[in-house]
Design an enzyme around this catalytic site. Structure first.
Site, PDB file in Angstrom:
ATOM      1  N   HIS A  94       9.136   1.473  -4.200  1.00  0.00           N
ATOM      2  CA  HIS A  94       9.216   0.120  -3.638  1.00  0.00           C
ATOM      3  C   HIS A  94       8.000  -0.706  -4.100  1.00  0.00           C
ATOM      4  CE1 HIS A  94      10.271  -2.834  -0.397  1.00  0.00           C
ATOM      5  NE2 HIS A  94       8.952  -3.061  -0.429  1.00  0.00           N
ATOM      6  N   GLU A  95       6.810  -0.109  -3.979  1.00  0.00           N
ATOM      7  CA  GLU A  95       5.597  -0.840  -4.377  1.00  0.00           C
ATOM      8  C   GLU A  95       5.582  -1.067  -5.885  1.00  0.00           C
ATOM      9  OE1 GLU A  95       3.904  -2.227  -2.126  1.00  0.00           O
ATOM     10  OE2 GLU A  95       4.713  -1.125  -0.438  1.00  0.00           O
TER      11      GLU A  95
ATOM     12  N   CYS B 118      19.360  -1.273  -0.975  1.00  0.00           N
ATOM     13  CA  CYS B 118      18.488  -1.267  -2.169  1.00  0.00           C
ATOM     14  C   CYS B 118      17.093  -0.853  -1.734  1.00  0.00           C
ATOM     15  CB  CYS B 118      18.455  -2.660  -2.791  1.00  0.00           C
ATOM     16  SG  CYS B 118      17.235  -2.839  -4.110  1.00  0.00           S
TER      17      CYS B 118
ATOM     18  N   CYS C 144      19.201  -1.521  -6.303  1.00  0.00           N
ATOM     19  CA  CYS C 144      20.546  -2.076  -6.486  1.00  0.00           C
ATOM     20  C   CYS C 144      20.684  -2.523  -7.948  1.00  0.00           C
ATOM     21  CB  CYS C 144      20.785  -3.266  -5.541  1.00  0.00           C
ATOM     22  SG  CYS C 144      19.841  -4.729  -5.949  1.00  0.00           S
TER      23      CYS C 144
ATOM     24  N   CYS D 146      18.309  -5.489  -8.910  1.00  0.00           N
ATOM     25  CA  CYS D 146      16.892  -5.134  -9.009  1.00  0.00           C
ATOM     26  C   CYS D 146      16.668  -4.226 -10.219  1.00  0.00           C
ATOM     27  CB  CYS D 146      16.412  -4.469  -7.715  1.00  0.00           C
ATOM     28  SG  CYS D 146      16.265  -5.664  -6.368  1.00  0.00           S
TER      29      CYS D 146
ATOM     30  N   HIS E 268       7.318  -4.162  -6.628  1.00  0.00           N
ATOM     31  CA  HIS E 268       6.468  -5.350  -6.443  1.00  0.00           C
ATOM     32  C   HIS E 268       5.543  -5.552  -7.649  1.00  0.00           C
ATOM     33  CE1 HIS E 268       7.920  -6.287  -2.544  1.00  0.00           C
ATOM     34  NE2 HIS E 268       7.295  -5.319  -1.868  1.00  0.00           N
TER      35      HIS E 268
ATOM     36  N   HIS F 209      11.361  -8.723  -2.024  1.00  0.00           N
ATOM     37  CA  HIS F 209      12.264  -7.938  -1.178  1.00  0.00           C
ATOM     38  C   HIS F 209      13.711  -8.341  -1.455  1.00  0.00           C
ATOM     39  CE1 HIS F 209       8.802  -7.116   1.848  1.00  0.00           C
ATOM     40  NE2 HIS F 209       8.861  -6.219   0.882  1.00  0.00           N
ATOM     41  N   CYS F 210      14.577  -7.373  -1.429  1.00  0.00           N
ATOM     42  CA  CYS F 210      15.985  -7.600  -1.800  1.00  0.00           C
ATOM     43  C   CYS F 210      16.829  -7.745  -0.533  1.00  0.00           C
ATOM     44  CB  CYS F 210      16.473  -6.415  -2.625  1.00  0.00           C
ATOM     45  SG  CYS F 210      18.200  -6.538  -3.080  1.00  0.00           S
TER      46      CYS F 210
END
Lengths: 449, 189
Positions: free
Chosen positions: B127-128, B143, B162, B165, B131, B137-138
């Site tokens: 996740h990071e 996702c 997803c 992304c 970024h 953020h989705c």
């Protein structure tokens, strides 16, 4: 969650930075301000959906900033950030119009939840405002049909007078839609959430009109077994529409003049005056100016009710609206009577336009209703309006040979349900010629939907 | 560093367990075909410790890491995932599980609140990383870039991006990857 335009207002740079990066990662547009004054300057430059404002800041504190923002930018939501444990200040912030508050330090998910809640509230407010606009639009002019210059002037007058509380006198022949205009003024006025009461003064005997308007107490007269409030009291802040005001007696004129001057009424059988608040809209088909000259109508009352005059033109002076009105009434009555009528022929329109319409729009509406009920085809033809008695005062319009030819061809096509082969046989011409004539006269088969 | 050298560094702080580092690095290599190296441990970031809160200030750690970005230790890495087993916060938030700036070089992953669940650690790292590759953020709740409100929601997210992304990640990284490493990020059907 919908992406929002966010501003963080905090004197501590590290807090601004933290929230800035957090909101950026959430995909929002973010700006920061180090003080309430800077925030207001940024709000002047562009709009924001939501502001996160720290409670404690030097100079203008969070509450002061909140008040200023609510006053100048009521559409912008404000979330106050308070120190942990300062419940009192959170309560104060909510009282001053904050959308929510956060006590620091807070969990990242709390910001997300607050954002979702505030954006949902904003969405509801937006939807509400949109729906109010729709309702206003519907009740404002949608019931009055017409695009002619005299009607556009009437719409302009309605819009101009609605906001004021001044008395309005609506002049117009019978059937021109005086009550619709009165309703439109009420709907557009600040009193639109309060009652609109219409009384036809010409239909009530004087004594009955008095008791209806002023009300009475128990035992005021024989039969007054229960007290009853008059319409002047019941209308309570709304609009009172007195139709056929020219028909009321001199005594009633005096009584109403006193009410308009004092804003008080004394119900029958009572001694205590009651305060009343209403806007008066009066209407008449008579020439009140002439009645004043003849002494049949009180001059002082005439000037009191005639602050603003709206003159509704008779239908014969706005014949360009007839087609629009006819199509509106066809739709209305074909729906009400479940008849499959969806159009009107050009010859029928010409026939209607040649009529004088002494009963104005009401007469036209009745004529269309009757034609729809008795119609045998999808399109109303001149024959469907044969019951209209030609007005001898109006000389029939001279028609050219081409116009008559066009009308006749259209008539035959409608009778043949637009079967060109069949129509060509009746007209004794070939199909190609008929197609050419249909194009030349721009004749169109009405939609069957 | 040239475009053929796109690599990710997984850099532990002090006592971060090896197994967590291996899982995170393995996720990049195995699932996303991105070369990832486990770097030697860094000292405990005592400078970022807030004694009043008993937590470490993630913003300060990121700031400090940015100052050593050009040093030989990190010079070979386009993005660095730093892993700690201490509790992190950023000012105003009571805690964070991970922290990164959009388009930055360094991301932090805290194992402190993850209850030794390594899949959670891998999810936060990816996740990071998103970024760091400029992904916000989705809105898609399935996702990995969706913002999760707490551990329970994090557990409900798949270890995958997803379709949109994934494409955004490919676009962000394609110019920097070598041709042999260009194997695309697998798209979820």
């Amino acid at each position: 969650m919908e992406k929002a335009d966010v501003m963080i207002v905090d004197d501590e740079m590290i807090v601004r930075e933290s929230l800035y990066h957090w909101f950026k990662k959430a995909g929002h547009y973010v700006e920061t301000a180090a003080s309430g004054v800077e925030a207001l300057e940024k709000l002047d430059a562009r709009s924001f959906d939501i502001l996160f404002v720290d409670m404690k800041m030097p100079g203008m504190d969070g509450i002061e900033a909140l008040k200023r923002i609510r006053e100048t930018y009521p559409d912008t939501a404000v979330v106050i950030i308070t120190a942990y444990g300062s419940i009192d200040s959170a309560v104060e912030a909510m009282k001053c119009g904050a959308s929510d508050y956060l006590m620091k330090p807070f969990k990242p998910e709390q910001v997300s939840i607050v954002m979702e809640k505030v954006m949902y509230q904003k969405q509801l407010v937006c939807e509400c405002s949109y729906l109010k606009g729709r309702i206003e639009k519907t009740t404002r002019f949608d019931n009055i049909i017409g695009e002619s210059a005299p009607m556009l002037e009437v719409y302009r007058m309605i819009a101009d007078v609605a906001e004021s509380g001044a008395s309005v006198l609506i002049l117009g022949e019978t059937g021109t839609g005086k009550e619709l205009v009165a309703k439109a003024i009420h709907a557009k006025s600040p009193r639109n959430r309060l009652p609109f009461i219409a009384i036809n003064c010409g239909a009530l005997p004087d004594a009955l009109l008095e008791s209806e308007l002023f009300g009475y107490r128990k035992g005021a007269f024989t039969g007054a077994v229960h007290p009853q409030k008059g319409y002047l009291e019941v209308v309570s802040g709304g609009t009172l529409f007195l139709d056929e005001i020219g028909e009321i007696s001199s005594k009633m004129q005096v009584d109403l003049l006193r009410v308009l001057e004092d804003k008080k009424i004394t119900p029958l059988g009572d001694r205590r005056p009651v305060d009343v608040d209403f806007r008066l809209i009066a209407a008449t088909r008579r020439d009140l100016g002439a009645a004043v000259k003849d002494g049949r109508f009180r001059e002082d009352f005439y000037y009191r009710i005639n602050v603003i005059t709206i003159l509704i033109p008779p239908l014969r002076k706005r014949k360009e609206d007839i087609e629009l009105l006819v199509r509106h009434f066809i739709e209305k009555y074909s729906h009400e009577t479940n008849k499959k009528v969806n159009g009107v022929s050009r010859s029928a329109l010409k026939h209607l336009e040649s009529h004088n319409w002494p009963g104005n729009v009401r007469e036209l509406e009745n004529a269309v209703e009757r034609a729809v009920v008795l119609a045998r085809s999808l399109t109303l033809t001149a024959d469907d309006f044969a019951f209209l008695v030609p007005n001898p005062a109006v000389s029939p319009k001279t028609r050219s040979l081409k116009e008559m030819e066009s009308d006749y061809i259209e008539q035959i096509l409608i009778e043949c349900d637009w079967n060109v082969t069949k129509a060509a046989e009746i007209l004794n011409i070939n199909r190609v010629t008929l197609h050419r004539m249909i194009n030349r006269y721009n004749l169109r088969q009405p939609s069957r939907s | 560093m040239n475009s053929a050298d796109f690599r990710i560094g997984v850099a532990p702080f002090a006592n971060a367990p090896d197994i967590a580092l291996k899982v995170i690095a393995g996720q990049f290599v195995g699932a996303f075909h991105i070369a990832a190296d486990i770097l030697s441990p860094m000292e405990n970031p005592g400078y970022a410790f807030d004694s009043r809160r008993g937590q470490y200030n993630a913003a300060l750690i990121l700031k400090e890491l940015e100052t050593v970005r050009g040093t030989p230790r990190f010079a070979d890495y386009e993005k660095v995932i730093a892993v700690l087993d201490v509790d992190l916060f950023v000012p105003i938030f009571s805690y964070v599980l991970g922290e990164a700036r959009l388009g930055g070089t360094f991301a932090l992953v805290s194992l402190y609140r993850l209850e030794n669940d390594l899949q959670r650690a891998a999810k936060i790292a990816l996740h990071e990383y998103g970024h760091l590759c400029n992904l916000a953020h989705c809105p898609d709740g399935s996702c990995l870039m969706h913002f999760s409100k707490g551990i329970a929601e994090l557990d409900g997210l798949p270890l995958d991006y997803c379709r949109y992304c994934s494409l955004a990640l490919q676009k962000e990284c394609s110019c920097k990857r070598s041709s042999r490493e260009v194997a695309p990020v697998p798209l979820r059907s």
